[in-house]
Design an enzyme around this catalytic site. Structure first.
Site, PDB file in Angstrom:
ATOM      1  N   ARG A 176       0.877  -1.171   0.000  1.00  0.00           N
ATOM      2  CA  ARG A 176       0.000   0.000   0.000  1.00  0.00           C
ATOM      3  C   ARG A 176       0.912   1.219   0.000  1.00  0.00           C
ATOM      4  NH1 ARG A 176       2.361   1.604   3.737  1.00  0.00           N
ATOM      5  NH2 ARG A 176       0.861   3.259   3.919  1.00  0.00           N
ATOM      6  N   GLY A 177       0.303   2.401  -0.004  1.00  0.00           N
ATOM      7  CA  GLY A 177       1.097   3.620  -0.172  1.00  0.00           C
ATOM      8  C   GLY A 177       1.196   3.913  -1.660  1.00  0.00           C
ATOM      9  N   ALA A 178       0.910   5.162  -2.024  1.00  0.00           N
ATOM     10  CA  ALA A 178       0.748   5.499  -3.443  1.00  0.00           C
ATOM     11  C   ALA A 178       1.925   5.058  -4.329  1.00  0.00           C
ATOM     12  CB  ALA A 178       0.480   6.996  -3.573  1.00  0.00           C
TER      13      ALA A 178
ATOM     14  N   ARG B   1      -7.558  -0.026  -6.620  1.00  0.00           N
ATOM     15  CA  ARG B   1      -7.755   1.044  -5.633  1.00  0.00           C
ATOM     16  C   ARG B   1      -7.922   2.363  -6.384  1.00  0.00           C
ATOM     17  NH1 ARG B   1      -4.189   1.097  -0.404  1.00  0.00           N
ATOM     18  NH2 ARG B   1      -6.051   2.189   0.315  1.00  0.00           N
TER      19      ARG B   1
ATOM     20  N   GLN C 231      -2.057   2.101  10.087  1.00  0.00           N
ATOM     21  CA  GLN C 231      -0.773   2.147   9.368  1.00  0.00           C
ATOM     22  C   GLN C 231       0.300   2.883  10.176  1.00  0.00           C
ATOM     23  OE1 GLN C 231      -3.751   2.741   7.970  1.00  0.00           O
ATOM     24  NE2 GLN C 231      -3.774   2.332   5.772  1.00  0.00           N
TER      25      GLN C 231
ATOM     26  N   ASP D 194      -1.801  10.747  -1.648  1.00  0.00           N
ATOM     27  CA  ASP D 194      -2.162   9.749  -2.659  1.00  0.00           C
ATOM     28  C   ASP D 194      -2.497  10.377  -4.001  1.00  0.00           C
ATOM     29  OD1 ASP D 194      -2.900   8.560   0.130  1.00  0.00           O
ATOM     30  OD2 ASP D 194      -2.534   6.897  -1.253  1.00  0.00           O
TER      31      ASP D 194
ATOM     32  N   ASN E  10      -5.182  12.471   1.104  1.00  0.00           N
ATOM     33  CA  ASN E  10      -4.316  11.572   1.884  1.00  0.00           C
ATOM     34  C   ASN E  10      -5.207  10.779   2.838  1.00  0.00           C
ATOM     35  OD1 ASN E  10      -1.648  10.583   2.501  1.00  0.00           O
ATOM     36  ND2 ASN E  10      -1.805  11.629   4.469  1.00  0.00           N
TER      37      ASN E  10
HETATM   38  O1  MRU Z   1      -4.448   3.196   2.327  1.00  0.00           O
HETATM   39  P1  MRU Z   1      -2.968   3.371   2.239  1.00  0.00           P
HETATM   40  O2  MRU Z   1      -2.235   2.738   3.381  1.00  0.00           O
HETATM   41  O3  MRU Z   1      -2.434   2.942   0.897  1.00  0.00           O
HETATM   42  O4  MRU Z   1      -2.750   4.927   2.359  1.00  0.00           O
HETATM   43  C1  MRU Z   1      -1.454   5.454   2.313  1.00  0.00           C
HETATM   44  C2  MRU Z   1      -1.406   6.904   2.497  1.00  0.00           C
HETATM   45  O5  MRU Z   1      -2.406   7.573   2.663  1.00  0.00           O
HETATM   46  C3  MRU Z   1      -0.054   7.546   2.388  1.00  0.00           C
HETATM   47  O6  MRU Z   1       0.055   8.640   3.224  1.00  0.00           O
HETATM   48  C4  MRU Z   1       0.148   8.004   0.942  1.00  0.00           C
HETATM   49  O7  MRU Z   1      -0.071   6.932   0.064  1.00  0.00           O
HETATM   50  C5  MRU Z   1       1.496   8.541   0.711  1.00  0.00           C
HETATM   51  S1  MRU Z   1       2.706   7.259   0.701  1.00  0.00           S
HETATM   52  C6  MRU Z   1       4.216   7.918   0.365  1.00  0.00           C
END
Ligand code: MRU
Length: 369
Positions: A53-55, A90, A203, A244, A254
């Site tokens: 996960r994470g963009a 997603r 997270q 994101d 975000n």
């Molecule tokens: O749902 P997630 O865990 O994928 O969400 C992640 C976030 O919101 C992060 O802050 C975002 O992706 C930035 S990651 C460098």
């Protein structure tokens, strides 16, 4: 970054030259386990079920997912099918579509026999660029932390508040929001991080705390509602969060709860920065509230909580009464006016159309399409 003395990236091609290894983030912080992806469906599952996960990491995994699809069938139709499968996992992180489009574009007009190799080269380039981007974000953000440290009595830590995990686990390496923190720590600047637990999936508590701890960065996990109190009492020097998707006008999507931290920061005069790699900018959008799709996830993420029992076993328990409805909005949008600055790989920009366009004149025009 290091895990028990061994350098790790969140994603890599195995020694067989084609299958893809990821860290299963659903097991952290209690177990460090890797998983091998061999089929595009496995890559799609890893993204949807949030093993990754994470963009930026979602984008990198999707890119390799297309590579895996091409090994099975390199026709135009198969590429489009795999693109649609992965793009549908997603909705909020724009890096997903960006990475898929980039790999597909790299294959256009190539004979089938060359496509697999070209796709892997493109996915590898996306990963390498992510690492370089995050290091550059780290260097620009480091200057902010150095400035704050210089104004504090010697030895007093710079207190950073962060939300969710925009750390190395959310990227290929370094992280975005955490890169300035790691660089400051490595240079001997005392840093302390307030880590929002980040319900419902935790997270912050599970991932950010884990990776900061492994790097030796002082941190404290707080419940999501604590940030405002900390800011009122002068216990936060600056907030740095990830994103994101950020619009061409600087509105920031975000993890849910980011907006509330930005409001509290504004009310208390605490600088609120967003670490923003350029692939996370959606140049086609301007109004984040109206235009960014917000993912809604399964309500069980909210109604159920998992953790390790005293006996070491992982258990899941229900925290809501039977029959209560639960709504699980996964992201929110922080309007540009609440953002002090966007820390990009090209420098720190005001969160505005002009600010972003000045740093990215080569890409900004697409917003008008
Ligand atoms: O749902 P997630 O865990 O994928 O969400 C992640 C976030 O919101 C992060 O802050 C975002 O992706 C930035 S990651 C460098």
């Amino acid at each position: 970054m290091m895990v028990d003395g061994r350098p790790y990236r969140t994603i890599r091609v195995n020694d067989d030259g084609w299958s893809v290894e990821i860290i299963d983030q659903t097991r952290l912080p209690h177990r460090f386990e890797t998983v091998t992806l061999r089929r595009p469906e496995e890559a799609a599952h890893a993204i949807k079920a949030m093993l990754v996960r994470g963009a930026p990491l979602i984008g990198a995994t999707a890119a390799y997912g297309l590579c895996l699809a091409l090994r099975e069938d390199a026709s135009d139709e198969a590429i489009d099918r795999a693109h649609a499968l992965l793009a549908g996992t997603r909705p909020t992180a724009v890096n997903l579509r960006w990475a898929l489009d980039r790999v597909r574009a790299a294959l256009r007009n190539r004979p089938r026999g060359e496509r697999v190799e070209a796709a892997y080269a493109c996915a590898a380039a996306i990963c390498e660029e992510d690492v370089a981007i995050n290091q550059a974000i780290g260097r620009h953000g480091l200057a902010l932390l150095e400035g704050i440290a210089a104004r504090k009595p010697a030895g007093e830590p710079v207190n950073v508040l962060t939300h969710c995990n925009a750390g190395w686990l959310a990227t290929v390496d370094w992280g975005t929001a955490t890169a300035p923190i790691y660089m400051a720590h490595d240079r001997g600047i005392p840093v302390h991080v307030w880590v929002d637990e980040t319900r419902p999936r935790n997270q912050g508590a599970s991932l950010t705390a884990w990776e900061l701890g492994h790097h030796g960065v002082d941190h404290t996990v707080v419940a999501d509602n604590v940030g405002g109190h900390l800011m009122q009492h002068g216990m936060v020097d600056l907030c740095i969060v990830g994103t994101d998707r950020t619009t061409a006008d600087g509105d920031v999507a975000n993890k849910i709860g980011t907006y509330l931290k930005a409001l509290a920061a504004k009310d208390n005069g605490v600088p609120f920065y967003v670490a923003l790699p350029s692939p996370t900018i959606d140049w086609t959008l301007r109004d984040g509230l109206a235009e960014i799709p917000i993912e809604q996830r399964d309500a069980t993420e909210l109604t159920h909580v998992s953790g390790r029992g005293e006996d070491g076993a992982i258990r899941t328990v229900v925290v809501t009464p039977e029959g209560s409805r639960a709504a699980n909005y996964a992201f929110d949008v922080t309007p540009a006016r609440l953002v002090t600055g966007l820390i990009t790989e090209r420098g720190i920009a005001p969160a505005s159309r002009e600010g972003l366009a000045r740093l990215f004149p080569d890409r900004a025009g697409t917003a008008d399409r």
